[in-house]
Design a protein around this motif. Structure first.
Motif, PDB file in Angstrom:
ATOM      1  N   GLY A  19       0.829  -1.208   0.000  1.00 21.41           N
ATOM      2  CA  GLY A  19       0.000   0.000   0.000  1.00 21.41           C
ATOM      3  C   GLY A  19       0.857   1.248   0.000  1.00 21.41           C
ATOM      4  N   ILE A  20       0.142   2.348  -0.123  1.00 22.76           N
ATOM      5  CA  ILE A  20       0.787   3.658  -0.225  1.00 22.76           C
ATOM      6  C   ILE A  20       0.240   4.535   0.890  1.00 22.76           C
ATOM      7  CG2 ILE A  20       0.896   5.728  -1.686  1.00 22.76           C
ATOM      8  CD1 ILE A  20       2.449   3.433  -2.851  1.00 22.76           C
ATOM      9  N   PHE A  21       1.087   5.280   1.523  1.00 19.66           N
ATOM     10  CA  PHE A  21       0.613   6.337   2.432  1.00 19.66           C
ATOM     11  C   PHE A  21       1.428   7.580   2.108  1.00 19.66           C
ATOM     12  CE2 PHE A  21       4.133   6.826   5.421  1.00 19.66           C
ATOM     13  CZ  PHE A  21       4.905   5.723   5.075  1.00 19.66           C
ATOM     14  N   GLN A  22       1.107   8.680   2.788  1.00 19.97           N
ATOM     15  CA  GLN A  22       1.811   9.907   2.456  1.00 19.97           C
ATOM     16  C   GLN A  22       2.407  10.560   3.677  1.00 19.97           C
ATOM     17  OE1 GLN A  22      -0.448  12.861   0.308  1.00 19.97           O
ATOM     18  NE2 GLN A  22       1.337  14.220   0.408  1.00 19.97           N
ATOM     19  N   MET A  23       3.718  10.768   3.630  1.00 21.42           N
ATOM     20  CA  MET A  23       4.383  11.422   4.757  1.00 21.42           C
ATOM     21  C   MET A  23       5.323  12.514   4.243  1.00 21.42           C
ATOM     22  SD  MET A  23       6.344   9.635   7.872  1.00 21.42           S
ATOM     23  CE  MET A  23       8.015  10.128   8.189  1.00 21.42           C
ATOM     24  N   GLY A  24       6.210  12.206   3.337  1.00 24.95           N
ATOM     25  CA  GLY A  24       7.106  13.223   2.799  1.00 24.95           C
ATOM     26  C   GLY A  24       8.544  12.981   3.195  1.00 24.95           C
ATOM     27  N   ALA A  25       9.431  13.268   2.232  1.00 27.07           N
ATOM     28  CA  ALA A  25      10.855  13.147   2.526  1.00 27.07           C
ATOM     29  C   ALA A  25      11.255  14.265   3.469  1.00 27.07           C
ATOM     30  CB  ALA A  25      11.650  13.253   1.232  1.00 27.07           C
TER      31      ALA A  25
END
Ligand code: ADP
Ligand code: MG
Lengths: 412, 234
Positions: free
Chosen positions: A186-192
């Motif tokens: 799956g994919i989630f979103q956090m950011g580099a």
């Protein structure tokens, strides 16, 4: 009061000089925006993870300095705190950097690998409020399955796009982390962030499989959620009383800060605010980053000041005879000073606008190139606008000294 | 006793020096004269004799050092800078170089002089500026910038600027020096005509003997000493 806007008319008359001035000021504006923007983005990106953990009290090792340099501590401390009144639930988090292989690399026959931040969590614990995570959390129960941060840098491979394009029945995306085969569930979103180019979340069990050499019974972060309505300060006090070992506080902390950030034995106890602050302060104070970006912004400011000064000085020198004439006609020094300052203010506003517009574009370029959360904010716009006006005012203040030289007796 | 009008300029025993210490050099010696309202006075004399210096003193552009100098009934010796600035607003200046503001159109240049007089409204002042430019023969040129005008035209804008606020005193320092004969003559005649209409006194410094006929009175400066020439004798 005066019908003739002399400042503006004079600026407008010298078109080339005006353009040069605006380019110079715009350059300074852009430099300040970029430097301050990078700095904010860095500090923001550093705490995205921290802000998105739903917890009230955090346990870390006293030797941990930041997310990229975590030391482990005995998980027993976390289980002990479950016995303290007010504590609703606890959850361990494991942090490690692993080598990720880009599964879609088609370059030279050498695999493209890159270090990625791996976060281990208990699959059933609801502690992350990262977008997209909840929907895919159940995947973590499967062995050797990881969730991939869609805002990771592109070098990890086009994982988000490929994942979205998967049809039912397709083979899942598989790759290696620390030479262990894993599948993207799956994919989630956090950011580099500046510290980590990309992020993975997996289960505690999978984490142990990937980092098989890690000692058992050690965790990196203990997350504690309190019962609703529980007094945070009183609970922290109970941690202080009941955890085993000697109580210590950083002598540089104020008593207020020390209430939410202290060490008992082999753990450091932090409120959520302190947990976020520790990470942010690490980047602000223990690295040269804050200094470098502030210096960059300061250079922009100085360059802008010098350019505006040059322009205003030349402008005043060119108009000196005219200014002397105005004095002979009965204009006061004050009027001439105000003309120079008006020119400075007009230049600063006119230079700011193109700089601002260009920066919105540059921010979006940077965002796409670095996956850093950089955005035009109202607060930063106001700061840079104020700096620009200040910059031009300082230049104006130096340049007006030349106006005093305009002697009406000299022009006959 | 006959009531004579209050003179516009009253100069008594004025001395003036430049520099200090050993470099101190006296330029003006014991100058005394009076100028009546509406009088046209021409001042001649060789270069370096002190004509400009006297003009800057009368124009309140330089501090009076010695003697008494009254302009528009105001003693200039020892007057504050603020009083001097105030006084300058009631004097029209015409310089050798036109000294127009290059960023402003002709009418704006003229209006700059009116802006100092708060009793004139904006609309009124623009109309007055254009009217004044028309009376110096520049009705067609009100929107031009100085660099779009000839030397004589620029000097006429300068005259319009000096006279638009109807000053009681006009000071002109070699206003025709940079002009050819014809336009020099025109400029002086315009100046004289308007000053007469408005009842302004004029002090005009010139080297040009052909324009002496416009004068009511001629003063001659020589090495810092001022003497009167008899107009009738010319
Ligand atoms: N600001 C000054 N400082 C020193 N000397 C000056 C200054 N202005 C004029 N002078 C001197 O005073 C003398 C008279 O000058 P000026 O009044 O300009 O004469 P004119 O206008 O008759 O040609 C000249 O010798 C000149 O060098
Ligand atoms: Mg002279």
């Amino acid at each position: 009061m005066f019908a003739i806007p002399l400042a503006w008319l004079q600026l407008k008359r010298e078109k080339i000089r005006l353009l040069v001035a605006l380019a110079g000021i715009g350059f300074a504006v852009i430099l300040m925006f970029l430097q301050l923007g990078f700095q904010d983005a860095l500090f923001d990106s550093a705490i995205t993870f921290h802000r998105n953990i739903e917890g009230d009290i955090f346990l870390v090792s006293p030797q941990s300095t930041s997310l990229i340099a975590m030391k482990s501590f005995p998980e027993r401390r976390l289980y002990q705190s479950l016995g303290f009144s007010g504590v609703k639930s606890i959850s361990p988090i494991y942090i490690g950097f692993g080598i990720w292989k880009n599964p879609f690399w088609e370059g030279p026959p050498m695999p493209q690998t890159r270090s990625i931040l791996v976060i281990g969590t208990v699959p059933g614990d609801n502690i992350f409020s990262l977008p997209g995570f909840r929907e895919r959390q159940a995947q973590l129960r499967l062995s050797d399955v990881v969730l991939f941060d869609s805002a990771s840098r592109a070098e990890f491979g086009p994982i988000p796009a490929k994942f979205e394009a998967l049809q039912p029945g397709d083979m899942p995306i598989a790759t290696e982390v620390e030479n262990r085969r894993v599948e993207v569930g799956g994919i989630f979103q956090m950011g580099a962030s500046f510290g980590a180019d990309g992020n993975l979340i997996t289960s505690d069990l999978n984490f142990r499989r990937i980092f098989s050499s890690r000692e058992k019974n050690l965790i990196d972060i203990g997350v504690i959620q309190l019962e609703p309505g529980t007094d945070l300060q009183a609970t922290l006090e109970r941690f202080k009383q009941n955890l085993p070992g000697e109580f210590r506080v950083d002598p540089q902390k104020t008593p207020e800060q020390a209430k939410e950030d202290f060490v008992v034995g082999d753990v450091r106890v932090l409120s959520k605010a302190a947990f976020v602050a520790v990470e942010q302060n690490y980047w602000k104070e223990s690295t040269a980053i804050g200094f470098i970006f502030t210096l960059g912004a300061a250079i922009g400011f100085v360059v802008g000041t010098v350019i505006v000064y040059q322009i205003l000085y030349t402008d005043v020198a060119d108009h000196l005879a005219e200014y002397a004439t105005l004095k002979a006609m009965g204009y006061r020094n004050r009027y001439l000073l105000s003309v120079v300052f008006q020119e400075a203010i007009i230049l600063s506003i006119m230079g700011f606008i193109p700089g601002y517009v260009l920066c919105i574009g540059l921010y979006s370029l940077t965002r796409n190139a670095t996956a850093l959360p950089i955005d035009m904010t109202l607060a930063r716009s106001i700061v840079v606008l104020c700096l620009t006006v200040l910059m031009c005012s300082i230049s104006g203040a130096i340049a007006v000294r030349k106006v005093q030289q305009a002697d009406p007796a000299d022009i006959f | 006793m006959l009531m004579s009008p209050i003179p516009i300029v009253e100069i008594q025993n004025v001395n003036h020096s430049f520099g200090s210490g050993r470099l101190r050099k006296q330029i003006l010696f014991d100058i005394s004269t009076t100028i009546q309202p509406g009088e046209v006075v021409i001042m001649t004399g060789p270069s370096g004799s002190g004509k400009t210096t006297l003009l800057t003193l009368i124009g309140a552009l330089r501090a009076t050092q010695d003697g008494s100098l009254k302009v528009l009934a105001q003693e200039l010796r020892g007057a504050s800078e603020s009083k001097l600035v105030e006084l300058r607003r009631n004097i029209g200046y015409i310089f050798q170089a036109h000294n127009l503001l290059n960023s402003l159109r002709a009418w704006q240049n003229v209006q700059m002089s009116l802006e100092l007089h708060s009793d004139v409204s904006k609309q009124q002042s623009r109309a007055m500026a254009e009217e004044m430019l028309a009376s110096v023969g520049l009705a067609e040129w009100v929107n031009q910038y100085p660099n779009e005008l000839s030397g004589g035209q620029k000097q006429r804008v300068a005259i319009a600027r000096a006279l638009v606020s109807k000053p009681k005193l006009v000071l002109a320092d070699e206003p025709t020096a940079a002009l050819d004969k014809k336009s020099g003559r025109d400029v002086v005649e315009i100046m004289q005509r308007l000053a007469k209409q408005q009842g302004s006194a004029i002090v005009l410094v010139t080297h040009d003997n052909r324009i002496l006929d416009v004068a009511d009175r001629i003063l001659h400066m020589e090495d810092g000493y001022l003497s009167s020439l008899d107009v009738a004798a010319l």
